[in-house]
Scaffold this active site. Structure first.
Site, PDB file in Angstrom:
ATOM      1  N   HIS A   1       0.845  -1.206   0.000  1.00 51.79           N
ATOM      2  CA  HIS A   1       0.000   0.000   0.000  1.00 51.79           C
ATOM      3  C   HIS A   1       0.874   1.248   0.000  1.00 51.79           C
ATOM      4  CE1 HIS A   1       0.344   1.018   4.373  1.00 51.79           C
ATOM      5  NE2 HIS A   1       0.386  -0.281   4.551  1.00 51.79           N
TER       6      HIS A   1
ATOM      7  N   ASP B   1       6.349   1.084   6.955  1.00 52.32           N
ATOM      8  CA  ASP B   1       4.914   0.834   6.764  1.00 52.32           C
ATOM      9  C   ASP B   1       4.323   1.911   5.868  1.00 52.32           C
ATOM     10  OD1 ASP B   1       2.311  -0.045   6.917  1.00 52.32           O
ATOM     11  OD2 ASP B   1       1.979   0.657   8.962  1.00 52.32           O
TER      12      ASP B   1
ATOM     13  N   GLU C   1      -4.818   1.690   2.472  1.00 49.30           N
ATOM     14  CA  GLU C   1      -4.904   0.517   3.342  1.00 49.30           C
ATOM     15  C   GLU C   1      -5.126   0.924   4.791  1.00 49.30           C
ATOM     16  OE1 GLU C   1      -3.412  -2.596   6.118  1.00 49.30           O
ATOM     17  OE2 GLU C   1      -2.611  -0.595   5.826  1.00 49.30           O
ATOM     18  N   GLU C   2      -4.544   2.043   5.189  1.00 49.83           N
ATOM     19  CA  GLU C   2      -4.527   2.383   6.623  1.00 49.83           C
ATOM     20  C   GLU C   2      -5.887   2.734   7.199  1.00 49.83           C
ATOM     21  OE1 GLU C   2      -2.263   1.645   8.424  1.00 49.83           O
ATOM     22  OE2 GLU C   2      -0.300   1.897   7.524  1.00 49.83           O
TER      23      GLU C   2
ATOM     24  N   ASP D   1       3.874  -6.129   3.558  1.00 48.35           N
ATOM     25  CA  ASP D   1       3.398  -5.088   4.467  1.00 48.35           C
ATOM     26  C   ASP D   1       3.846  -5.371   5.901  1.00 48.35           C
ATOM     27  OD1 ASP D   1       2.156  -2.832   5.438  1.00 48.35           O
ATOM     28  OD2 ASP D   1       0.126  -3.642   5.334  1.00 48.35           O
TER      29      ASP D   1
ATOM     30  N   HIS E   1       3.464   3.120  12.711  1.00 45.14           N
ATOM     31  CA  HIS E   1       2.468   4.183  12.963  1.00 45.14           C
ATOM     32  C   HIS E   1       2.984   5.296  13.875  1.00 45.14           C
ATOM     33  CE1 HIS E   1      -1.202   1.390  11.967  1.00 45.14           C
ATOM     34  NE2 HIS E   1      -0.303   1.414  11.004  1.00 45.14           N
TER      35      HIS E   1
END
Lengths: 458, 458
Positions: free
Chosen positions: A282, A294, A328-329, A356, A425
């Protein structure tokens, strides 16, 4: 002099032995070795990840996201693929804005700023300061026991990371439910908002964000994360002053949906062009850090696979399609749009591989497939040992490719996972945390698997 | 709301699958899992490594080395082992002193300080400044071609790290011969000294040291390493000015040999105390950085194995002996002393496991053994998969334990190796480069193997 020679020679003896593949396929072995050495020589994925990270974080709907899409499309075009296109989809457009939280203990005469990050999708406080008492809970059962006492208070989900699990993804799985569903559960009892201990393996002062959900039938209350250190501090102070309050000001809000794109490029197969092998990741990221691991790593793994086939002039028998998924998130809209497109098109996906889990040293592949195909893959797997793939095991693939139906084998690339949730994140997820060799070997491992499938079919 | 749930659930599905061991031994499986979770819970090895690194680098003969020996002995004593003792050996005592190098190009009017590190064991320049022209070579064949032209000049071995090899230990093996034997070969032609490009996977401005050798029949000339960046710079300038000189001042020298010690502690076996399983590492380090990965990691892996058996109250059937070897880096005197002791004593070593590849995530074990024992070990190896051991393969063990004779199986612990030579023998090798989970899992992996051998014999 002689007495000094041994320590040096020991290094050589460890190198002389190597594993013999169960199946004899010397051509494939040679290609895998060439893929590995080319990756390590050129550092293409690493250089590209540097460019992508320089754009900054790439949350759906953001200006950076548009820049990243243009960057990725240009990268594909530079490789002279057989086709490159953008596939539109609607995505949420959430923005963060100002965020401040103050711990207020009149009893202890203690007033301390907490470093917070709004959870993705959270409502804001509409310019107001929301001040409320805090109730700490360790799980949803405790929440239920408090019941109506929660009304108009902040619920503080203080759930430590399951550090003793060797599988960090399993540990994350245990904790993340409070971040995702915490506001829904708390809203049932009329809570004012939720404060979540960050779901991370790193014990420090940096909070980690991630998506949170609301139920249409319940009031939408703000959700924030605090670092592990601040969570322990807050807990300590609550034990000294159970009338402690937190004041919260959050400027985040949801803007109207905007249009984003999956970025797609492919090398057509020479013998079975209708059989598609997808490699994907992603392209969006959270709006903190740079989304380096990520999932910038997955983006440059996937682009890097195409680049290796081009550079080594390997003409794949089957079509290799790289899909960089949007969103995606916080919505997986890209994955849904692509899955719909596939259902209405002719191409038959025989395999889809998602990266991922960051840009760390390869360990293996998880695969969701039937038992016969699994057996075949496990017979091949020794051919991948020169790319540091030690196994292919049953397991889930990834959030994007798992939306696809009727694919013979869905793969998830599995690199070493010990550091991933330190960064995930958060502001830690930056390019300097990526090791060039580790990243490149991920590209090489995925390219090697793609090569075997393109040659042999499934 | 429902549309948001999938990305989260995917994490859970990847966790549900796990590998089934080939042999059914549920007790061992349980113990391995307990060892892993205890390591990850307590971080004992990590905390101890912090203490050891705080002492500083621990080169043989140094004051720090004495402190480290006392520290390790006290640590063993704190565990209430069945016995703890020191085993003396004579070790070299080399000290570094001042080190300066200046690149001098009168032609280009360029004068630049080069950041150097003396190679371990190098002679100094006896207070003088040694000024000489520089001849760059890429290998020993080129050196031979220059022949007598080398007289009174510095030989600059500019051999890049073999970055394209996936096995960094193999890459190191290719380059290290110039550091170790370069002065001997250059002295044959009357060279003034040698300058070596650092044998490292990291391209930056930090030089990496390591042992160099002399031949008794040849003149001893100084040897230094420069960083990869400085090596490229020096090479570039040589191409512009082949009369370029380097001025070198080195204060290093060899002092009289001093006494050091192997530190030994053991838990006696309950059923076969005469059968010894050795876990070991070397306690000395180069005098730059903190020797965190090389080999502080191995030290706390080995100590941590004892600690786990004590903490979990596992009474091993066979004796577990931890040996922290003296002087691996520049003489292996500790390994030789221990090997001699073993030959003259009654204890029978059935296995010896060395950790000297850093504190990274476990991958497997190399083993030197007969084919029947190898087969047995490979049947066990699925039991170790919960400690991230994916294989046991034929391969060399380590510089210290490989000195032992008549041991049924010599093992080398093999963690991920992609970052090791970034740090090795340099100022980079410090505690902050060690990841707590990765380090702890090394302890758990070795303890798990020790447990299996202690239970089942070999």
């Amino acid at each position: 002099m002689k007495k000094f020679i041994f320590p040096v020679l020991v290094f050589f003896t460890t190198v002389l032995f190597s594993q013999t593949p169960l199946i004899n396929d010397s051509k494939s072995e040679e290609v895998v070795k060439k893929i590995v050495s080319t990756s390590l020589e050129n550092w293409t994925s690493y250089k590209w990840l540097g460019e992508l990270c320089k754009i900054g974080p790439r949350l759906s709907g953001s200006d950076n996201s548009v820049k990243a899409i243009k960057w990725a499309k240009a990268k594909m075009e530079s490789m002279e693929l057989d086709s490159v296109w953008l596939q539109p989809c609607k995505v949420p457009h959430w923005i963060r804005g100002e965020e401040r939280a103050l711990l207020i203990s009149d009893k202890l005469n203690l007033y301390k700023e907490l470093k917070i990050t709004a959870l993705g999708g959270s409502v804001g406080t509409e310019g107001e300061k929301l001040i409320a008492q805090v109730i700490e809970v360790r799980n949803f059962d405790e929440l239920k026991k408090y019941g109506d006492k929660i009304k108009d208070k902040f619920v503080f989900y203080n759930v430590p990371f399951a550090d003793t699990l060797i599988n960090t993804f399993a540990a994350y799985g245990r904790g993340v439910r409070y971040r995702v569903y915490g506001a829904i559960e708390a809203a049932k009892y009329g809570a004012a908002g939720v404060i979540v201990r960050s779901v991370t393996s790193k014990y420090d002062s940096i909070p980690h964000t991630g998506v949170m959900l609301y139920a249409d039938s319940l009031r939408k209350i703000p959700g924030v994360a605090i670092s592990q250190q601040d969570a322990d501090f807050l807990s300590d102070i609550i034990h000294l002053d159970n009338s402690l309050q937190v004041g919260l000001k959050l400027g985040c809000k949801n803007l109207p949906e905007s249009t984003s794109y999956n970025i797609i490029g492919e090398i057509r197969g020479s013998e079975h062009p209708e059989e598609i092998i997808l490699v994907g990741a992603h392209h969006d990221s959270w709006d903190v850090g740079q989304g380096a691991h990520d999932d910038g790593a997955g983006v440059v793994h996937s682009l890097g696979v195409l680049s290796l086939f081009k550079k080594l002039n390997i003409k794949p028998k089957r079509t290799i399609r790289c899909v960089l998924f949007a969103n995606e998130e916080n919505g997986s809209r890209g994955a849904k749009a692509y899955a719909e497109f596939v259902q209405n098109s002719n191409g038959k996906h025989i395999a889809a591989i998602e990266s991922d889990r960051g840009g760390f040293t390869p360990r293996g592949f998880h695969v969701t497939t039937d038992s016969l195909t699994l057996k075949k893959l496990q017979e091949w797997s020794p051919l991948l040992s020169s790319a540091l793939i030690d196994w292919i095991r049953p397991g889930g693939s990834g959030a994007d490719v798992s939306k696809l139906k009727n694919v013979k084998a869905l793969f998830g690339f599995v690199p070493d996972g010990q550091r991933y949730f330190d960064l995930h994140h958060s502001a830690h997820d930056t390019f300097d945390k990526v090791h060039p060799r580790e990243l490149e070997l991920g590209t090489a491992a995925i390219a090697s698997l793609v090569y075997l499938i393109a040659e042999k079919g499934l």
